[in-house]
Motif scaffolding. Structure first.
Motif, mmCIF file in Angstrom:
data_model
loop_
_atom_site.group_PDB
_atom_site.id
_atom_site.type_symbol
_atom_site.label_atom_id
_atom_site.label_comp_id
_atom_site.label_asym_id
_atom_site.label_seq_id
_atom_site.Cartn_x
_atom_site.Cartn_y
_atom_site.Cartn_z
ATOM 1 N N MET A 1 41.652 40.154 36.409
ATOM 2 C CA MET A 1 43.016 40.354 36.794
ATOM 3 C C MET A 1 43.836 40.804 35.583
ATOM 4 N N LYS A 2 43.558 40.230 34.421
ATOM 5 C CA LYS A 2 44.299 40.623 33.216
ATOM 6 C C LYS A 2 44.046 42.089 32.887
ATOM 7 N N LEU A 3 42.803 42.543 33.067
ATOM 8 C CA LEU A 3 42.484 43.947 32.824
ATOM 9 C C LEU A 3 43.273 44.835 33.781
ATOM 10 N N MET A 4 43.306 44.456 35.053
ATOM 11 C CA MET A 4 44.029 45.251 36.034
ATOM 12 C C MET A 4 45.522 45.299 35.703
ATOM 13 N N GLN A 5 46.086 44.184 35.261
ATOM 14 C CA GLN A 5 47.493 44.148 34.882
ATOM 15 C C GLN A 5 47.753 45.042 33.670
ATOM 16 N N ALA A 6 46.829 45.038 32.700
ATOM 17 C CA ALA A 6 46.986 45.894 31.531
ATOM 18 C C ALA A 6 46.919 47.367 31.917
ATOM 19 N N ILE A 7 46.025 47.706 32.832
ATOM 20 C CA ILE A 7 45.918 49.090 33.302
ATOM 21 C C ILE A 7 47.182 49.482 34.059
ATOM 22 N N ASP A 8 47.669 48.594 34.935
ATOM 23 C CA ASP A 8 48.903 48.869 35.672
ATOM 24 C C ASP A 8 50.066 49.091 34.705
ATOM 25 N N GLY A 17 53.372 47.398 43.184
ATOM 26 C CA GLY A 17 51.988 47.710 43.510
ATOM 27 C C GLY A 17 51.043 46.560 43.294
ATOM 28 N N LEU A 18 49.910 46.842 42.704
ATOM 29 C CA LEU A 18 48.857 45.850 42.552
ATOM 30 C C LEU A 18 49.247 44.683 41.675
ATOM 31 N N THR A 19 50.120 44.923 40.699
ATOM 32 C CA THR A 19 50.518 43.834 39.814
ATOM 33 C C THR A 19 51.142 42.697 40.615
ATOM 34 N N GLN A 20 52.037 43.037 41.542
ATOM 35 C CA GLN A 20 52.645 41.996 42.359
ATOM 36 C C GLN A 20 51.684 41.495 43.423
ATOM 37 N N ALA A 21 50.919 42.395 43.998
ATOM 38 C CA ALA A 21 50.036 42.003 45.091
ATOM 39 C C ALA A 21 48.937 41.054 44.619
ATOM 40 N N ILE A 22 48.482 41.225 43.384
ATOM 41 C CA ILE A 22 47.358 40.431 42.905
ATOM 42 C C ILE A 22 47.804 39.413 41.857
ATOM 43 N N GLY A 23 49.000 39.522 41.371
ATOM 44 C CA GLY A 23 49.475 38.728 40.258
ATOM 45 C C GLY A 23 49.330 37.236 40.370
ATOM 46 N N GLY A 24 48.232 36.678 39.958
ATOM 47 C CA GLY A 24 48.067 35.268 39.752
ATOM 48 C C GLY A 24 48.040 34.378 40.980
ATOM 49 N N ASN A 25 48.563 34.810 42.099
ATOM 50 C CA ASN A 25 48.631 33.958 43.284
ATOM 51 C C ASN A 25 47.653 34.392 44.360
#
Length: 58
Positions: A1-8, A17-25
């Motif tokens: 998830m951290k990698l995806m957030q860094a890419i976003d 987008g994905l940062t909110q959709a997947i962000g930690g919860n």
């Protein structure tokens, strides 16, 4: 998830987008929904979505 957030973030997708959709919860159900759509039953979902799109265009 951290990698995806860094890419976003690198792509300028910090607040949506994905940062909110997947962000930690993320929950187990969210993961299972993705697996069902894109791994387990991709052909069935593609067909269903195509039928839905065709009905909307009629």
């Amino acid at each position: 998830m951290k990698l995806m957030q860094a890419i976003d973030k690198a792509n300028g997708y910090i607040f949506g987008g994905l940062t909110q959709a997947i962000g930690g919860n993320s929950t187990y159900c969210d993961i299972m929904d993705v697996q069902e759509r894109w791994l387990d039953h991709k052909d069935l979902w593609d067909e269903f979505e195509q039928q839905e799109e065709n009905q909307m265009n009629e």
